[in-house]
Design a protein around this motif. Structure first.
Motif, PDB file in Angstrom:
ATOM      1  N   GLY A   1       0.724  -1.258  -0.115  1.00 39.19           N
ATOM      2  CA  GLY A   1      -0.112  -0.029   0.102  1.00 39.19           C
ATOM      3  C   GLY A   1       0.930   1.258   0.142  1.00 39.19           C
ATOM      4  O   GLY A   1       0.214   2.317  -0.027  1.00 39.19           O
ATOM      5  N   GLU A   2       2.244   1.220  -0.150  1.00 42.18           N
ATOM      6  CA  GLU A   2       3.083   2.271   0.244  1.00 42.18           C
ATOM      7  C   GLU A   2       3.593   2.293  -1.454  1.00 42.18           C
ATOM      8  O   GLU A   2       3.581   1.589  -2.248  1.00 42.18           O
ATOM      9  N   ALA A   3       4.035   3.676  -1.425  1.00 39.63           N
ATOM     10  CA  ALA A   3       4.537   3.898  -2.984  1.00 39.63           C
ATOM     11  C   ALA A   3       5.868   3.384  -2.920  1.00 39.63           C
ATOM     12  O   ALA A   3       6.926   3.205  -1.870  1.00 39.63           O
ATOM     13  N   GLY A   4       6.494   2.842  -4.175  1.00 41.13           N
ATOM     14  CA  GLY A   4       7.885   2.335  -4.391  1.00 41.13           C
ATOM     15  C   GLY A   4       7.896   0.997  -4.806  1.00 41.13           C
ATOM     16  O   GLY A   4       6.889   0.427  -5.357  1.00 41.13           O
TER      17      GLY A   4
ATOM     18  N   MET B   1      10.719   5.075  -8.177  1.00 42.26           N
ATOM     19  CA  MET B   1       9.830   5.960  -8.242  1.00 42.26           C
ATOM     20  C   MET B   1       8.472   5.745  -8.339  1.00 42.26           C
ATOM     21  O   MET B   1       7.421   6.433  -7.780  1.00 42.26           O
ATOM     22  N   ASP B   2       8.167   4.701  -9.268  1.00 41.88           N
ATOM     23  CA  ASP B   2       6.606   4.414  -9.344  1.00 41.88           C
ATOM     24  C   ASP B   2       6.356   3.155  -8.681  1.00 41.88           C
ATOM     25  O   ASP B   2       7.169   2.608  -7.815  1.00 41.88           O
ATOM     26  N   ASN B   3       4.949   3.070  -8.667  1.00 39.89           N
ATOM     27  CA  ASN B   3       4.688   1.959  -7.638  1.00 39.89           C
ATOM     28  C   ASN B   3       4.732   0.554  -8.497  1.00 39.89           C
ATOM     29  O   ASN B   3       3.963   0.337  -9.550  1.00 39.89           O
ATOM     30  N   GLN B   4       5.565  -0.296  -7.915  1.00 40.95           N
ATOM     31  CA  GLN B   4       5.971  -1.626  -8.547  1.00 40.95           C
ATOM     32  C   GLN B   4       5.694  -2.724  -7.567  1.00 40.95           C
ATOM     33  O   GLN B   4       6.025  -2.636  -6.289  1.00 40.95           O
TER      34      GLN B   4
ATOM     35  N   THR C   1       8.105  -8.847 -12.554  1.00 38.96           N
ATOM     36  CA  THR C   1       7.826  -7.391 -12.287  1.00 38.96           C
ATOM     37  C   THR C   1       6.270  -6.783 -12.715  1.00 38.96           C
ATOM     38  O   THR C   1       6.150  -7.287 -13.756  1.00 38.96           O
ATOM     39  N   ALA C   2       5.703  -6.054 -11.981  1.00 41.38           N
ATOM     40  CA  ALA C   2       4.468  -5.753 -12.264  1.00 41.38           C
ATOM     41  C   ALA C   2       4.196  -4.325 -11.719  1.00 41.38           C
ATOM     42  O   ALA C   2       5.190  -3.787 -10.888  1.00 41.38           O
ATOM     43  N   LYS C   3       3.618  -3.489 -12.837  1.00 41.20           N
ATOM     44  CA  LYS C   3       3.476  -2.112 -12.506  1.00 41.20           C
ATOM     45  C   LYS C   3       2.056  -1.801 -12.066  1.00 41.20           C
ATOM     46  O   LYS C   3       1.221  -2.281 -12.579  1.00 41.20           O
TER      47      LYS C   3
END
Length: 174
Positions: A82-85, A141-144, A167-169
Motif C-alpha cells: 500500500g506504500e509508494a515504491g 519512483m513508481d509503484n511496482q 515485475t508488475a506496475k
C-alpha cells in the motif's frame, strides 16, 4: 512441507480477517513473530477474461526462512504493501509461488492492503537473474510489485543460484 504451508495459510487467513476488521496486526498463532500484511492473487489474462491462478495467498511481514515456510513474505527493506515504491515479496517455488511459472506479461496481480484496499498490477517483465543481481530489490519512483522465487522450478535443491523475478506496475484506476 506443503501440508504445513497449507494449514498455516488457513491460520494466517483468520489473522488477516481480524486485521481487516480492526486495522491492527494479528499473529496467526500465539508464538508467531510475524503477522499477515497483505493478500495476493495472480490472474491469467486470456483475451480480456481473467481467471485465477491458484488460491489467494496471505503475505507475511519479513522474508525470513521461517516465515517463507508458511507463506510468501514481504521483504522489510522494500516498500510496504500500500506504500509508494517497489514492494518486494518472496516465496518458495515449490509451494505458494509455484504458480509464478504460469504467469506471462500482461497478466494481473492483485494485492489487498490491511486497510482493505485492492491494488492491481500489470505484469510487465519476467526475468531470470543470478542471486547476486540484487538491483531488482532497488526502490523505484513508481509503484511496482516485484515477486521473487528460486529458479529453476523443477530443481528443488536448496542452493539455487538463480531467481525468477516477476515485475508488475500498478494500474491506476482513474
Amino acid at each position: 512441507m506443503q501440508v504445513k504451508a497449507n494449514f498455516a495459510q488457513y491460520l494466517i487467513e483468520q489473522a488477516w480477517n481480524k486485521t481487516l476488521q480492526d486495522q491492527t496486526p494479528h499473529k496467526p498463532w500465539s508464538w508467531a513473530d510475524t503477522h499477515p500484511v497483505g493478500k495476493l492473487m495472480l490472474y491469467a489474462d486470456k483475451e480480456t477474461d481473467l481467471y485465477p491462478l491458484g488460491q489467494p495467498m496471505f503475505v507475511l511481514a519479513g522474508a525470513s526462512g521461517r516465515n517463507l515456510a508458511f507463506g510468501p513474505s514481504l521483504m522489510l527493506n522494500s516498500a510496504g504493501i500500500g506504500e509508494a515504491g517497489n514492494t518486494v515479496i518472496a516465496g518458495h517455488r515449490d509451494s505458494h509461488f509455484s504458480h509464478l511459472q504460469q504467469v506471462k506479461k500482461g497478466d494481473i496481480v492483485e494485492l489487498e492492503t490491511a486497510a482493505g484496499q485492492l491494488q492491481s498490477y500489470l505484469i510487465t517483465a519476467i526475468d531470470i537473474v543470478h542471486e547476486t543481481q540484487t538491483e531488482v530489490l532497488n526502490s523505484t519512483m513508481d509503484n511496482q510489485l516485484t515477486l521473487i522465487t528460486c529458479y529453476p522450478f523443477e530443481d528443488l535443491s536448496s542452493n539455487s543460484a538463480y531467481r525468477y523475478v516477476v515485475t508488475a506496475k500498478e494500474i491506476n484506476h482513474s
